[in-house]
Write a protein that holds these residues in place. Structure first.
Motif, mmCIF file in Angstrom:
data_model
loop_
_atom_site.group_PDB
_atom_site.id
_atom_site.type_symbol
_atom_site.label_atom_id
_atom_site.label_comp_id
_atom_site.label_asym_id
_atom_site.label_seq_id
_atom_site.Cartn_x
_atom_site.Cartn_y
_atom_site.Cartn_z
ATOM 1 N N GLY A 79 0.807 -1.216 0.000
ATOM 2 C CA GLY A 79 0.000 0.000 0.000
ATOM 3 C C GLY A 79 0.839 1.264 0.000
ATOM 4 O O GLY A 79 2.045 1.248 0.255
ATOM 5 N N VAL A 80 0.170 2.372 -0.301
ATOM 6 C CA VAL A 80 0.780 3.700 -0.269
ATOM 7 C C VAL A 80 0.920 4.159 1.178
ATOM 8 O O VAL A 80 0.039 3.912 2.008
ATOM 9 C CB VAL A 80 -0.086 4.705 -1.063
ATOM 10 N N TYR A 81 2.020 4.824 1.475
ATOM 11 C CA TYR A 81 2.209 5.364 2.817
ATOM 12 C C TYR A 81 2.805 6.768 2.737
ATOM 13 O O TYR A 81 3.368 7.183 1.721
ATOM 14 C CB TYR A 81 3.123 4.451 3.651
ATOM 15 N N MET A 82 2.657 7.495 3.858
ATOM 16 C CA MET A 82 3.318 8.788 4.024
ATOM 17 C C MET A 82 4.121 8.736 5.310
ATOM 18 O O MET A 82 3.753 8.025 6.261
ATOM 19 C CB MET A 82 2.291 9.924 4.089
ATOM 20 N N GLY A 83 5.245 9.473 5.331
ATOM 21 C CA GLY A 83 6.093 9.501 6.516
ATOM 22 C C GLY A 83 6.430 10.923 6.922
ATOM 23 O O GLY A 83 6.542 11.823 6.077
ATOM 24 N N PHE A 84 6.580 11.137 8.225
ATOM 25 C CA PHE A 84 6.928 12.441 8.767
ATOM 26 C C PHE A 84 7.914 12.235 9.906
ATOM 27 O O PHE A 84 7.794 11.261 10.652
ATOM 28 C CB PHE A 84 5.691 13.169 9.305
ATOM 29 N N GLY A 85 8.884 13.131 10.031
ATOM 30 C CA GLY A 85 9.846 12.967 11.108
ATOM 31 C C GLY A 85 10.664 14.212 11.360
ATOM 32 O O GLY A 85 10.612 15.199 10.615
ATOM 33 N N ALA A 86 11.453 14.159 12.440
ATOM 34 C CA ALA A 86 12.320 15.264 12.826
ATOM 35 C C ALA A 86 13.504 14.695 13.585
ATOM 36 O O ALA A 86 13.457 13.576 14.094
ATOM 37 C CB ALA A 86 11.553 16.277 13.679
ATOM 38 N N GLY A 87 14.582 15.488 13.658
ATOM 39 C CA GLY A 87 15.747 15.024 14.374
ATOM 40 C C GLY A 87 16.816 16.089 14.470
ATOM 41 O O GLY A 87 16.589 17.278 14.196
ATOM 42 N N ALA A 88 18.016 15.650 14.865
ATOM 43 C CA ALA A 88 19.188 16.530 14.997
ATOM 44 C C ALA A 88 20.193 16.184 13.915
ATOM 45 O O ALA A 88 20.256 15.043 13.452
ATOM 46 C CB ALA A 88 19.812 16.374 16.379
ATOM 47 N N ASN A 89 21.004 17.174 13.500
ATOM 48 C CA ASN A 89 21.991 16.925 12.457
ATOM 49 C C ASN A 89 23.253 17.743 12.697
ATOM 50 O O ASN A 89 23.249 18.762 13.395
ATOM 51 C CB ASN A 89 21.413 17.220 11.070
ATOM 52 N N TRP A 90 24.349 17.247 12.092
ATOM 53 C CA TRP A 90 25.666 17.867 12.239
ATOM 54 C C TRP A 90 26.361 17.879 10.885
ATOM 55 O O TRP A 90 26.207 16.950 10.091
ATOM 56 C CB TRP A 90 26.527 17.098 13.232
ATOM 57 N N ASN A 91 27.174 18.912 10.645
ATOM 58 C CA ASN A 91 27.923 19.015 9.400
ATOM 59 C C ASN A 91 29.312 18.402 9.587
ATOM 60 O O ASN A 91 30.007 18.713 10.558
ATOM 61 C CB ASN A 91 28.057 20.486 8.989
ATOM 62 N N LEU A 92 29.707 17.514 8.666
ATOM 63 C CA LEU A 92 31.011 16.864 8.744
ATOM 64 C C LEU A 92 32.080 17.602 7.957
ATOM 65 O O LEU A 92 33.262 17.496 8.285
ATOM 66 C CB LEU A 92 30.913 15.429 8.203
ATOM 67 N N GLY A 93 31.698 18.282 6.893
ATOM 68 C CA GLY A 93 32.694 18.978 6.074
ATOM 69 C C GLY A 93 32.174 20.334 5.677
ATOM 70 O O GLY A 93 31.193 20.435 4.946
ATOM 71 N N GLY A 94 32.810 21.435 6.119
ATOM 72 C CA GLY A 94 32.290 22.765 5.854
ATOM 73 C C GLY A 94 33.085 23.493 4.789
ATOM 74 O O GLY A 94 34.001 22.957 4.179
ATOM 75 N N LEU A 95 32.706 24.736 4.559
ATOM 76 C CA LEU A 95 33.391 25.587 3.591
ATOM 77 C C LEU A 95 34.705 26.077 4.208
ATOM 78 O O LEU A 95 34.739 26.510 5.355
ATOM 79 C CB LEU A 95 32.512 26.772 3.222
#
Length: 317
Positions: free
Chosen positions: A25-41
């Motif tokens: 069947g068809v489904y929808m998903g929703f979520g949230a979390g934390a994130n970090w950058n590994l390689g910057g400018l």
């Protein structure tokens, strides 16, 4: 420059109850979390660092019970150490991603379902242009889902998201470019829109057996006039059923030797069968059983002449 965490997103339980992975069947998903950058400018004479940011995402897909292709959209935000007016570097960096992804559920019909997935698409990262830098984006994910019921799954996921190099033109510094690699963890829910399994059909109605009794004189297997009338009624009842089986079970009383009574019960049952055949019942539809002294209608001691026990039971199913 951060992780967009669109949810990948749920299976039959050990006790047999249906759950998220029990049907396509068809489904929808929703979520949230934390994130970090590994390689910057980075550039000569300066650089960019970031802290912990947040990510939000959503997805729509189709569960094939194992493989799950889906389209996912995510937005993430990171705080930075740089604020240069007139540029995208104002103590924050935002990123929007849209990916086509494919996931695989291990043990899709279990309550707890580990999964992996990968995707590719396009990302828009804050830069000096109105829409931001348009870059190629790619992701890899690993997670575990808990299937609550046929409609809902909750899950935890870890994800890597990278893009091609991002460039920002910083006044007085010049063009600053570098890799954009992110990791994140998040939680979310999947909602499936598959129809509920159809209820099993009701059991067929029980076929009610019709029973007739034919009685005999002592030590006799010949049929009385009353017995013949009863047999005719049984034959007529058989014909109204269309397709049926007849069992003719012979019995005796307890007088006489047991072996003799067994043979006598069979003669009585066969006499009834012959009469049924004469009344139009096919012989192949009739089964004959001899019970002898077993199955007394009226319990008695040995050697008792009981008329109710000298009988043939005609059962039509």
């Amino acid at each position: 420059m951060s992780l967009g965490m669109p949810l990948s997103a749920m299976a039959q339980s050990a006790d047999g109850a249906p759950n998220f992975g029990s049907q396509e069947g068809v489904y929808m998903g929703f979520g949230a979390g934390a994130n970090w950058n590994l390689g910057g400018l980075n550039s000569s004479g300066g650089g960019l660092t970031s802290g912990t940011g947040f990510t939000l995402g959503g997805a729509i897909g189709y569960d094939f019970i194992g493989f799950r292709p889906q389209i996912e959209v995510g937005y993430s935000w990171l705080p930075t150490n740089v604020n240069i007016p007139g540029t995208a570097l104002t103590n924050k960096v935002g990123q929007l991603t849209t990916l086509a992804a494919l996931y695989y559920d291990f043990m899709p019909k279990s309550v707890i379902t580990p999964y992996v997935g990968a995707g590719a698409g396009v990302g828009f990262v804050d830069s000096n242009t109105p829409l931001g830098a348009t870059v190629f984006a790619y992701s890899a994910a690993v997670g575990v889902g808990y299937n609550i019921n046929p409609m809902f799954r909750i899950q935890l996921e870890g994800r890597y998201l990278g893009t091609t190099a991002v460039s920002v033109n910083v006044p007085g510094v010049g063009n600053v470019s570098g890799p954009n690699q992110n990791i994140g963890v998040g939680a979310g829910v999947l909602i499936k829109f598959a129809a509920a399994p159809a209820a099993p059909p009701p059991p067929p109605p029980a076929v009610q057996a019709t029973t007739f009794m034919v009685f005999f004189d002592w030590d006799r297997s010949n049929l009385s006039q009353q017995a013949l009338q009863t047999i005719k009624q049984a034959a007529d009842a058989y014909k109204t059923k269309g397709s049926a089986r007849i069992t003719a079970t012979g019995h005796t009383d307890t007088s006489g030797p047991e072996a003799y009574n067994m043979a006598l019960s069979l003669r009585r049952a066969n006499a009834v069968k012959d009469a049924l055949v004469r009344n139009g019942v096919p012989a192949q539809a009739i089964s004959v059983i001899g019970m002898g002294e077993k199955g007394l209608l009226v319990p008695t001691g040995d050697g008792v002449r009981e008329p109710q026990n000298r009988r043939v039971e005609i059962v039509i199913n």
